[in-house]
Design a protein around this motif. Structure first.
Motif, PDB file in Angstrom:
ATOM      1  N   TYR A 171      15.057 -17.288  -5.969  1.00 35.76           N
ATOM      2  CA  TYR A 171      13.906 -17.316  -4.978  1.00 35.76           C
ATOM      3  C   TYR A 171      14.492 -16.180  -3.915  1.00 35.76           C
ATOM      4  O   TYR A 171      13.562 -15.223  -3.516  1.00 35.76           O
ATOM      5  CB  TYR A 171      13.673 -18.653  -3.928  1.00 35.76           C
ATOM      6  N   LEU A 172      15.471 -16.282  -3.381  1.00 33.46           N
ATOM      7  CA  LEU A 172      16.179 -15.184  -2.597  1.00 33.46           C
ATOM      8  C   LEU A 172      16.307 -13.950  -3.169  1.00 33.46           C
ATOM      9  O   LEU A 172      15.751 -12.854  -2.777  1.00 33.46           O
ATOM     10  CB  LEU A 172      17.442 -15.511  -1.980  1.00 33.46           C
ATOM     11  N   ARG A 173      16.595 -13.875  -4.601  1.00 35.60           N
ATOM     12  CA  ARG A 173      16.650 -12.308  -5.218  1.00 35.60           C
ATOM     13  C   ARG A 173      15.124 -11.874  -5.242  1.00 35.60           C
ATOM     14  O   ARG A 173      15.069 -10.704  -5.133  1.00 35.60           O
ATOM     15  CB  ARG A 173      17.260 -12.678  -6.589  1.00 35.60           C
ATOM     16  N   LEU A 174      14.402 -12.866  -5.739  1.00 40.85           N
ATOM     17  CA  LEU A 174      12.881 -12.240  -5.800  1.00 40.85           C
ATOM     18  C   LEU A 174      12.483 -11.575  -4.420  1.00 40.85           C
ATOM     19  O   LEU A 174      11.713 -10.600  -4.367  1.00 40.85           O
ATOM     20  CB  LEU A 174      11.978 -13.408  -6.434  1.00 40.85           C
ATOM     21  N   ARG A 175      12.606 -12.568  -3.506  1.00 41.05           N
ATOM     22  CA  ARG A 175      11.768 -12.158  -2.215  1.00 41.05           C
ATOM     23  C   ARG A 175      12.422 -10.805  -1.859  1.00 41.05           C
ATOM     24  O   ARG A 175      11.847 -10.021  -1.095  1.00 41.05           O
ATOM     25  CB  ARG A 175      12.155 -13.470  -1.225  1.00 41.05           C
ATOM     26  N   ASP A 176      13.888 -10.894  -1.881  1.00 41.04           N
ATOM     27  CA  ASP A 176      14.686  -9.909  -1.232  1.00 41.04           C
ATOM     28  C   ASP A 176      14.259  -8.484  -1.846  1.00 41.04           C
ATOM     29  O   ASP A 176      14.300  -7.366  -1.430  1.00 41.04           O
ATOM     30  CB  ASP A 176      16.170 -10.018  -1.021  1.00 41.04           C
ATOM     31  N   LEU A 177      14.281  -8.254  -3.240  1.00 36.27           N
ATOM     32  CA  LEU A 177      13.750  -7.180  -3.910  1.00 36.27           C
ATOM     33  C   LEU A 177      12.416  -6.834  -3.609  1.00 36.27           C
ATOM     34  O   LEU A 177      12.344  -5.580  -3.651  1.00 36.27           O
ATOM     35  CB  LEU A 177      13.995  -7.509  -5.414  1.00 36.27           C
ATOM     36  N   VAL A 178      11.734  -7.737  -3.525  1.00 40.23           N
ATOM     37  CA  VAL A 178      10.219  -7.561  -3.340  1.00 40.23           C
ATOM     38  C   VAL A 178      10.072  -6.716  -1.802  1.00 40.23           C
ATOM     39  O   VAL A 178       9.470  -5.663  -1.706  1.00 40.23           O
ATOM     40  CB  VAL A 178       9.126  -8.674  -3.108  1.00 40.23           C
ATOM     41  N   VAL A 179      11.050  -7.259  -0.730  1.00 41.98           N
ATOM     42  CA  VAL A 179      10.968  -6.909   0.607  1.00 41.98           C
ATOM     43  C   VAL A 179      11.546  -5.435   0.599  1.00 41.98           C
ATOM     44  O   VAL A 179      11.095  -4.505   0.986  1.00 41.98           O
ATOM     45  CB  VAL A 179      11.605  -7.797   1.472  1.00 41.98           C
ATOM     46  N   LEU A 180      12.713  -5.184  -0.264  1.00 41.69           N
ATOM     47  CA  LEU A 180      13.282  -3.934  -0.379  1.00 41.69           C
ATOM     48  C   LEU A 180      12.216  -2.794  -0.962  1.00 41.69           C
ATOM     49  O   LEU A 180      12.151  -1.957  -0.451  1.00 41.69           O
ATOM     50  CB  LEU A 180      14.549  -4.235  -1.335  1.00 41.69           C
ATOM     51  N   GLY A 181      11.759  -3.127  -2.009  1.00 48.41           N
ATOM     52  CA  GLY A 181      10.818  -2.332  -2.797  1.00 48.41           C
ATOM     53  C   GLY A 181       9.425  -2.017  -1.804  1.00 48.41           C
ATOM     54  O   GLY A 181       9.112  -0.829  -1.855  1.00 48.41           O
ATOM     55  N   TYR A 182       9.134  -3.051  -0.994  1.00 46.59           N
ATOM     56  CA  TYR A 182       7.953  -2.772  -0.280  1.00 46.59           C
ATOM     57  C   TYR A 182       8.456  -1.587   0.901  1.00 46.59           C
ATOM     58  O   TYR A 182       7.571  -0.652   1.127  1.00 46.59           O
ATOM     59  CB  TYR A 182       7.271  -4.028   0.351  1.00 46.59           C
ATOM     60  N   PHE A 183       9.447  -1.849   1.413  1.00 46.36           N
ATOM     61  CA  PHE A 183       9.828  -1.236   2.794  1.00 46.36           C
ATOM     62  C   PHE A 183      10.444   0.146   2.461  1.00 46.36           C
ATOM     63  O   PHE A 183      10.597   0.904   3.287  1.00 46.36           O
ATOM     64  CB  PHE A 183      10.622  -1.905   3.801  1.00 46.36           C
ATOM     65  N   THR A 184      10.747   0.384   1.283  1.00 44.77           N
ATOM     66  CA  THR A 184      11.200   1.922   0.575  1.00 44.77           C
ATOM     67  C   THR A 184       9.967   2.459   0.165  1.00 44.77           C
ATOM     68  O   THR A 184      10.318   3.473  -0.588  1.00 44.77           O
ATOM     69  CB  THR A 184      12.311   1.565  -0.180  1.00 44.77           C
ATOM     70  N   SER A 185       8.880   1.724   0.075  1.00 43.45           N
ATOM     71  CA  SER A 185       7.617   2.655  -0.701  1.00 43.45           C
ATOM     72  C   SER A 185       6.929   3.439   0.485  1.00 43.45           C
ATOM     73  O   SER A 185       7.165   3.354   1.617  1.00 43.45           O
ATOM     74  CB  SER A 185       6.719   1.448  -1.124  1.00 43.45           C
ATOM     75  N   GLU A 186       6.185   4.282   0.077  1.00 48.33           N
ATOM     76  CA  GLU A 186       5.426   5.120   1.008  1.00 48.33           C
ATOM     77  C   GLU A 186       4.747   4.347   1.852  1.00 48.33           C
ATOM     78  O   GLU A 186       4.563   4.444   2.983  1.00 48.33           O
ATOM     79  CB  GLU A 186       4.736   6.263   0.276  1.00 48.33           C
ATOM     80  N   ALA A 187       3.922   3.492   1.256  1.00 50.25           N
ATOM     81  CA  ALA A 187       3.069   2.643   2.145  1.00 50.25           C
ATOM     82  C   ALA A 187       3.716   1.594   3.072  1.00 50.25           C
ATOM     83  O   ALA A 187       3.147   1.583   4.317  1.00 50.25           O
ATOM     84  CB  ALA A 187       2.108   1.600   1.018  1.00 50.25           C
ATOM     85  N   GLY A 188       4.886   1.062   2.777  1.00 50.82           N
ATOM     86  CA  GLY A 188       5.595   0.148   3.459  1.00 50.82           C
ATOM     87  C   GLY A 188       6.394   0.766   4.526  1.00 50.82           C
ATOM     88  O   GLY A 188       6.401   0.550   5.823  1.00 50.82           O
ATOM     89  N   SER A 189       6.879   2.000   4.348  1.00 49.99           N
ATOM     90  CA  SER A 189       7.524   2.739   5.351  1.00 49.99           C
ATOM     91  C   SER A 189       6.686   3.693   6.514  1.00 49.99           C
ATOM     92  O   SER A 189       7.104   3.657   7.589  1.00 49.99           O
ATOM     93  CB  SER A 189       8.736   3.993   4.722  1.00 49.99           C
ATOM     94  N   ASN A 190       5.406   4.084   5.655  1.00 53.75           N
ATOM     95  CA  ASN A 190       4.778   4.931   6.649  1.00 53.75           C
ATOM     96  C   ASN A 190       3.550   3.835   7.435  1.00 53.75           C
ATOM     97  O   ASN A 190       3.110   4.364   8.622  1.00 53.75           O
ATOM     98  CB  ASN A 190       4.034   6.079   5.979  1.00 53.75           C
TER      99      ASN A 190
END
Length: 217
Positions: A171-190
């Motif tokens: 669960y934590l691996r899934l959640r954290d990778l999703v959060v990492l991917g989101y906030f390193t995307s253009e949409a998440g960061s900008n």
């Protein structure tokens, strides 16, 4: 601004270099540094970013279409679309899929796939349908149950350390990778964070109430 309810690695873990002389922590740090934040993630752009950051090329088959559908549904539950794009719109499933194929070691990839399969099995047992076919509300209930059943003994506030911890539950691996991917995307960061590519002058009187709550990963 979103508010999500879903929002240590052992000493020898950093020695895992994948035979390339670069630790997996170094690769993750390079990704977090923002060098690859150029567009919404795709499978090819995520793999290219991992390679550019010093990671190995994809060395195993990627997730199957069914696994990707399940991952996409779960990612959207973790980071749903609100007034800003959700995980699917930001291409997060492609990012996580690339990490499974080219960044995780064999044991981690196998455990991640097993976690996806178990999540799907729990959906079929509870709702008589696969996880990808569940409603967002049903998907959230399943993830909440998984969260409650996933005790974690790690004591850290570091996203990087949790992701690199081989003892972290699925669960934590899934959640954290999703959060990492989101906030390193253009949409998440900008759009979700306050992105300052070049630090400006010091201002002592800034209304932080207008800022998104989470400004760093």
């Amino acid at each position: 601004m979103r508010s999500s309810m879903f929002f240590r690695r052992s000493p020898d873990a950093d020695a895992d270099s994948g035979g390339a002389g670069v630790s997996r922590r170094d690769v993750l740090a390079a990704l977090l540094a923002g060098a690859a934040v150029t567009a919404t993630w795709t499978t090819s752009s995520a793999i290219a970013a991992i390679e550019a950051a010093g990671g190995p090329a994809a060395k195993r088959p990627g997730l199957s279409a069914d696994e990707m559908a399940l991952l996409s549904a779960a990612a959207q539950v973790i980071v749903p679309a609100t007034d800003t794009p959700g995980a699917q719109e930001a291409g997060v499933p492609h990012f996580v899929g690339a990490l499974v194929a080219g960044w995780m070691n064999d044991d981690e990839a196998a455990l991640f796939r097993k976690g996806l399969a178990d999540l799907d099995a729990s959906a079929r047992a509870r709702y008589q349908r696969g996880y990808a076919a569940c409603t967002p509300e049903q998907g959230a209930e399943l993830l909440q149950a998984l969260r409650a059943a996933s005790p974690y003994g790690g004591r850290t506030f570091s996203l990087t350390d949790r992701i690199l911890d081989p003892k972290a539950p699925f669960y934590l691996r899934l959640r954290d990778l999703v959060v990492l991917g989101y906030f390193t995307s253009e949409a998440g960061s900008n759009q979700e964070l306050r992105y300052l590519p070049v630090p400006g002058k010091f201002e002592s009187n800034v209304d932080i109430k207008t800022w998104p709550y989470q400004v760093v990963i």
